[in-house]
Write a protein that holds these residues in place. Structure first.
Motif, PDB file in Angstrom:
ATOM      1  N   LEU A  80       0.827  -1.198   0.000  1.00 21.30           N
ATOM      2  CA  LEU A  80       0.000   0.000   0.000  1.00 21.30           C
ATOM      3  C   LEU A  80       0.868   1.257   0.000  1.00 21.30           C
ATOM      4  O   LEU A  80       1.721   1.428   0.873  1.00 21.30           O
TER       5      LEU A  80
ATOM      6  N   SER B 116      -9.000  -2.150   9.268  1.00 21.96           N
ATOM      7  CA  SER B 116      -9.916  -2.458   8.168  1.00 21.96           C
ATOM      8  C   SER B 116      -9.292  -3.417   7.173  1.00 21.96           C
ATOM      9  O   SER B 116      -9.992  -4.217   6.543  1.00 21.96           O
ATOM     10  N   TYR B 117      -7.972  -3.346   7.032  1.00 23.24           N
ATOM     11  CA  TYR B 117      -7.289  -4.305   6.161  1.00 23.24           C
ATOM     12  C   TYR B 117      -7.104  -5.646   6.871  1.00 23.24           C
ATOM     13  O   TYR B 117      -7.422  -6.710   6.322  1.00 23.24           O
TER      14      TYR B 117
ATOM     15  N   LEU C  29      -9.356  -3.588  -1.359  1.00 23.67           N
ATOM     16  CA  LEU C  29      -9.492  -5.025  -1.130  1.00 23.67           C
ATOM     17  C   LEU C  29     -10.301  -5.699  -2.235  1.00 23.67           C
ATOM     18  O   LEU C  29      -9.977  -6.817  -2.654  1.00 23.67           O
TER      19      LEU C  29
ATOM     20  N   LEU D  21      -7.742   2.345  10.020  1.00 27.14           N
ATOM     21  CA  LEU D  21      -7.433   1.960   8.651  1.00 27.14           C
ATOM     22  C   LEU D  21      -6.655   0.647   8.627  1.00 27.14           C
ATOM     23  O   LEU D  21      -6.964  -0.253   7.830  1.00 27.14           O
TER      24      LEU D  21
ATOM     25  N   LEU E 180      -5.316   4.426  -0.726  1.00 31.29           N
ATOM     26  CA  LEU E 180      -5.242   3.334   0.247  1.00 31.29           C
ATOM     27  C   LEU E 180      -6.210   3.532   1.404  1.00 31.29           C
ATOM     28  O   LEU E 180      -6.539   2.586   2.120  1.00 31.29           O
ATOM     29  N   ARG E 181      -6.691   4.770   1.599  1.00 30.18           N
ATOM     30  CA  ARG E 181      -7.656   5.010   2.673  1.00 30.18           C
ATOM     31  C   ARG E 181      -9.028   4.449   2.357  1.00 30.18           C
ATOM     32  O   ARG E 181      -9.878   4.337   3.241  1.00 30.18           O
TER      33      ARG E 181
ATOM     34  N   ALA F 122     -10.229   1.350   1.905  1.00 30.52           N
ATOM     35  CA  ALA F 122      -9.869  -0.064   2.030  1.00 30.52           C
ATOM     36  C   ALA F 122     -10.837  -0.973   1.296  1.00 30.52           C
ATOM     37  O   ALA F 122     -10.422  -1.990   0.724  1.00 30.52           O
TER      38      ALA F 122
END
Length: 266
Positions: free
Chosen positions: A82, A180-181, A144, A177, A137-138, A140
């Motif tokens: 990321l 979340s990943y 994903l 964040l 990248l924020r 997610a």
């Protein structure tokens, strides 16, 4: 309309009139994929905070060591990088696929110049796969969803956030964040993370960086950064200067003020 030093304000969707972190980082690493506005800010930062060059190099070296460790020692075959930045030697896919050619890597960034270079240079070995997601990248959920086209998210994935989370100013948001990943991935996945710790000099450097027009990047107290590993199992030697994370030979210099860790999801 032109930007500084006669550079166009935009070239094929690339804003050349505003410094960008990926291109400034490229300048610090001695690359050529940057513009005058990036070099100007990079030089100003180097004068204010000379260690920044060493940090840039140490971060890339940490990345290569950590990817190699996860691929060779932990059997990780999937990586989600990321905030990729511009391609350099020992990129994630090169290191991982050197261990196992079947490794699969997804790079994520939102700069058009990174996208252009990634498509041209980040090419996989035929046995594995390399893909690029052009996204923030924020977001997610989007990242994903797109990464799942290349990675099997039911199997362990190493999530990489290197010298990137400082762009998320609120620490609670940054921590959320990360979760979340990791929450979307199975046990046995890993988080690889590093950023600049807060000192009077790094705080001044962050202020100068933001005033130069680039997307702000903040340093954080190491006590706050350590909480990003909460609930995870730290890989030895734990959280500390990346200079000291499993160096290939005995480290004898001054550790950089870039701290990080590698940790497993239980």
């Amino acid at each position: 309309m032109t930007g500084e030093q006669g550079y166009p304000a935009a070239v094929d969707g690339i804003d050349t009139g505003t410094p960008h972190s990926a291109r400034v980082w490229n300048y610090w690493l001695g690359g050529k994929d940057n513009y005058e506005v990036d070099r100007r800010l990079g030089a100003t930062m180097e004068e204010l905070y000379p260690q920044i060059i060493e940090i840039a190099r140490a971060s890339r070296a940490f990345q290569a060591r950590a990817v190699r460790y996860l691929a060779s020692e932990k059997g990780v075959r999937q990586f989600l990088d990321l905030g990729t930045g511009l391609p350099t030697a020992n990129a994630t896919h090169e290191v991982a696929q050197d261990v196992d050619p079947t490794a699969r890597i997804v790079y994520v960034d939102n700069d058009p110049i990174v996208l252009a270079h990634a498509r041209a240079l980040l090419t996989s070995r035929p046995e594995g796969a390399t893909d690029y997601v052009h996204a923030d990248l924020r977001n997610a959920e989007t990242v994903l969803r797109e990464a799942a086209k290349t990675l099997d998210l039911d199997r362990p994935v190493a999530v990489m956030l290197l010298s990137t989370l400082g762009h998320v100013a609120d620490s609670a948001e940054a921590s959320a964040l990360l979760r979340s990943y990791l929450d979307a991935l199975p046990s046995g996945s890993f988080l690889m993370q590093c950023d600049t710790i807060e000192t009077p000099m790094t705080a001044a450097g962050s202020d100068e960086y933001a005033s130069g027009g680039a997307m702000p990047y903040i340093s954080r107290p190491k006590e706050i950064m350590a909480t990003f590993a909460d609930g995870l199992d730290l890989v030895e030697p734990g959280f500390g200067s990346i200079s000291l994370w499993r160096p290939e030979k005995r480290f004898t210099g001054t550790p950089v003020e870039q701290w990080g860790f590698v940790a497993a999801k239980p």
